[in-house]
Design a protein around this motif. Sequence first.
Motif, mmCIF file in Angstrom:
data_model
loop_
_atom_site.group_PDB
_atom_site.id
_atom_site.type_symbol
_atom_site.label_atom_id
_atom_site.label_comp_id
_atom_site.label_asym_id
_atom_site.label_seq_id
_atom_site.Cartn_x
_atom_site.Cartn_y
_atom_site.Cartn_z
ATOM 1 N N PHE A 258 0.830 -1.206 0.000
ATOM 2 C CA PHE A 258 0.000 0.000 0.000
ATOM 3 C C PHE A 258 0.867 1.259 0.000
ATOM 4 N N ILE A 259 2.171 1.068 0.162
ATOM 5 C CA ILE A 259 3.111 2.192 0.228
ATOM 6 C C ILE A 259 3.840 2.381 -1.096
ATOM 7 N N ASN A 260 4.388 1.281 -1.607
ATOM 8 C CA ASN A 260 5.352 1.312 -2.697
ATOM 9 C C ASN A 260 4.727 0.741 -3.971
ATOM 10 N N GLN A 261 4.604 1.565 -5.005
ATOM 11 C CA GLN A 261 4.005 1.104 -6.261
ATOM 12 C C GLN A 261 4.788 -0.060 -6.862
ATOM 13 N N ALA A 262 6.100 -0.042 -6.746
ATOM 14 C CA ALA A 262 6.912 -1.131 -7.305
ATOM 15 C C ALA A 262 6.625 -2.451 -6.603
ATOM 16 N N SER A 263 6.447 -2.410 -5.288
ATOM 17 C CA SER A 263 6.091 -3.614 -4.539
ATOM 18 C C SER A 263 4.704 -4.098 -4.940
ATOM 19 N N GLY A 295 12.903 -10.956 -10.371
ATOM 20 C CA GLY A 295 13.895 -10.521 -9.411
ATOM 21 C C GLY A 295 13.294 -10.343 -8.031
ATOM 22 N N PRO A 296 14.100 -9.941 -7.053
ATOM 23 C CA PRO A 296 13.618 -9.803 -5.669
ATOM 24 C C PRO A 296 12.519 -8.759 -5.557
ATOM 25 N N ARG A 297 11.696 -8.942 -4.547
ATOM 26 C CA ARG A 297 10.600 -8.006 -4.299
ATOM 27 C C ARG A 297 11.160 -6.638 -3.920
ATOM 28 N N PRO A 298 10.696 -5.551 -4.530
ATOM 29 C CA PRO A 298 11.129 -4.211 -4.114
ATOM 30 C C PRO A 298 10.699 -3.936 -2.670
ATOM 31 N N ARG A 299 11.571 -3.294 -1.923
ATOM 32 C CA ARG A 299 11.281 -3.009 -0.517
ATOM 33 C C ARG A 299 10.583 -1.663 -0.365
ATOM 34 N N ALA A 300 9.575 -1.637 0.452
ATOM 35 C CA ALA A 300 8.999 -0.359 0.870
ATOM 36 C C ALA A 300 9.858 0.215 1.989
ATOM 37 N N THR A 301 9.829 1.531 2.138
ATOM 38 C CA THR A 301 10.704 2.193 3.102
ATOM 39 C C THR A 301 9.931 3.207 3.955
ATOM 40 N N LEU A 302 10.542 3.565 5.073
ATOM 41 C CA LEU A 302 10.005 4.609 5.927
ATOM 42 C C LEU A 302 9.816 5.898 5.139
ATOM 43 N N ALA A 303 10.779 6.256 4.310
ATOM 44 C CA ALA A 303 10.681 7.502 3.542
ATOM 45 C C ALA A 303 9.471 7.476 2.616
ATOM 46 N N GLN A 304 9.223 6.336 1.970
ATOM 47 C CA GLN A 304 8.063 6.238 1.079
ATOM 48 C C GLN A 304 6.761 6.329 1.866
ATOM 49 N N TYR A 305 6.741 5.731 3.053
ATOM 50 C CA TYR A 305 5.560 5.868 3.913
ATOM 51 C C TYR A 305 5.314 7.338 4.238
ATOM 52 N N CYS A 306 6.367 8.038 4.588
ATOM 53 C CA CYS A 306 6.221 9.447 4.951
ATOM 54 C C CYS A 306 5.803 10.295 3.757
ATOM 55 N N ASP A 307 6.129 9.841 2.541
ATOM 56 C CA ASP A 307 5.612 10.529 1.352
ATOM 57 C C ASP A 307 4.083 10.509 1.337
ATOM 58 N N HIS A 308 3.487 9.396 1.780
ATOM 59 C CA HIS A 308 2.025 9.327 1.860
ATOM 60 C C HIS A 308 1.500 10.339 2.878
ATOM 61 N N LEU A 309 2.173 10.449 4.020
ATOM 62 C CA LEU A 309 1.742 11.435 5.014
ATOM 63 C C LEU A 309 1.821 12.852 4.451
ATOM 64 N N ASP A 310 2.898 13.148 3.738
ATOM 65 C CA ASP A 310 3.031 14.477 3.138
ATOM 66 C C ASP A 310 1.915 14.732 2.125
ATOM 67 N N TYR A 311 1.640 13.742 1.289
ATOM 68 C CA TYR A 311 0.597 13.900 0.275
ATOM 69 C C TYR A 311 -0.762 14.111 0.938
ATOM 70 N N GLU A 348 11.338 11.265 11.277
ATOM 71 C CA GLU A 348 11.416 11.568 9.843
ATOM 72 C C GLU A 348 10.531 12.757 9.489
ATOM 73 N N MET A 349 9.366 12.862 10.121
ATOM 74 C CA MET A 349 8.504 14.000 9.828
ATOM 75 C C MET A 349 9.073 15.292 10.416
ATOM 76 N N ILE A 350 9.811 15.193 11.519
ATOM 77 C CA ILE A 350 10.522 16.365 12.047
ATOM 78 C C ILE A 350 11.553 16.838 11.027
ATOM 79 N N ARG A 351 12.288 15.894 10.453
ATOM 80 C CA ARG A 351 13.288 16.254 9.431
ATOM 81 C C ARG A 351 12.633 16.915 8.222
ATOM 82 N N ARG A 352 11.389 16.575 7.949
ATOM 83 C CA ARG A 352 10.673 17.149 6.811
ATOM 84 C C ARG A 352 10.005 18.474 7.145
ATOM 85 N N GLY A 353 10.205 18.944 8.366
ATOM 86 C CA GLY A 353 9.729 20.265 8.717
ATOM 87 C C GLY A 353 8.349 20.333 9.325
#
Length: 380
Positions: A258-263, A295-311, A348-353
């Motif tokens: 639900f986070i990563n389109q590639a996954s 090939g191996p499954r693409p990994r979802a990441t904390l940064a990609q999750y936080c992209d959803h929060l920003d959006y 991570e959201m603190i780092r994003r301001g």
Amino acid sequence: MVLAAPPLADAAHDQALALLDRVPLIDGHNDLPYVVRLDRTAKGDLATYDLGKVHPETDTDIPRMRAGKLAAQFFAAYVPPNHPKPAGFALAQIALMRRIWEHHTDVFRPGLSADDVEAAKKEGRIALFMTIENGSALDNELETLDAYWDLGVRLMTLCHNDTHDWCDSATDAPRHDGLSAFGKQVIGRMNRLGMIVDLAHVAPKVMHDVLDISEAPVVWSHSNAFSLCNHPRNVPDDVLDRVAANNGVVMATFVPDFINQASRDWNRPARDQYGKAREGLDFKKAEAEITRSSGPRPRATLAQYCDHLDYLAKRIGHDHLGIGSDFFGGLTPDGLEDASTFPALIAEMIRRGWSEENLAKLASGNMLRVMRSVASAAAR
């Protein structure tokens, strides 16, 4: 005790820990009761499972919930789609959740209202809220809702991955063009009881139907933004644009697909046209075949999750966001491996301001508002 290390141990992480010392943190969805029941050794026995120790094979236990600084956890009484005895299955899950707080009174207190979250924070405990995940647990009897309410259930997810007798699922063929007439009665009864309506898992038409008729705010307890990842379980923009008017909350979730389109795309061969696992699928065999071909499954990441929060923040505003991990003992994103990692998310959201005010809303403020508004609507 082995806990996930923070992705970045910096000043932002220290600020996140300090913030969560002051502000309650609510997680809107976790399937620990089902994990305990599925455990091959414990088979639902809490003493055998021992929540007081770290379970490296899964993601949730008391040490990691403590490290994650949770003040409230919504645990799901998950009911498998098409289960022949859905009410009985739900009741067994509810019984297990009640045993959790009875066996660990030093850690948990019953969660029945917003006040319990704030009390738990002051006590250094965790308010345990019971939910039902899949409205098939009603057995098509409206009064069953009253019984669940009396047992302490405070939220119900209307369906799961299959369409049932009164609600179309996001991941199954529609049968009702949204909610049936009985389904609309369910929403009315939930509003009158003060039970939170959860639109995770439902088809977009059901989302619109509920937003048309609900007299109280609603939530998506574990869903992300469809525009960033087109899994059918995520919330499309035309629905997101109605959330603020309802005063509801979208609780962004950690599920990698639900986070990563590639996954999501990598996993499509194991899914039917609706995004649901094919009947009788051997997951290990299917994923091995996909790995060989793609090939191996693409990994979802904390940064990609936080992209959803920003959006979501830009689309619906900071007043309508929350966190709903959906930890269920399965695949998790890098940086959000288990229940100890919530501070890493805030960091991570603190780092994003993000401001401290908006982080407090994300952590619990918005969900507390919904809980109080739902209770007020019921009182009216």
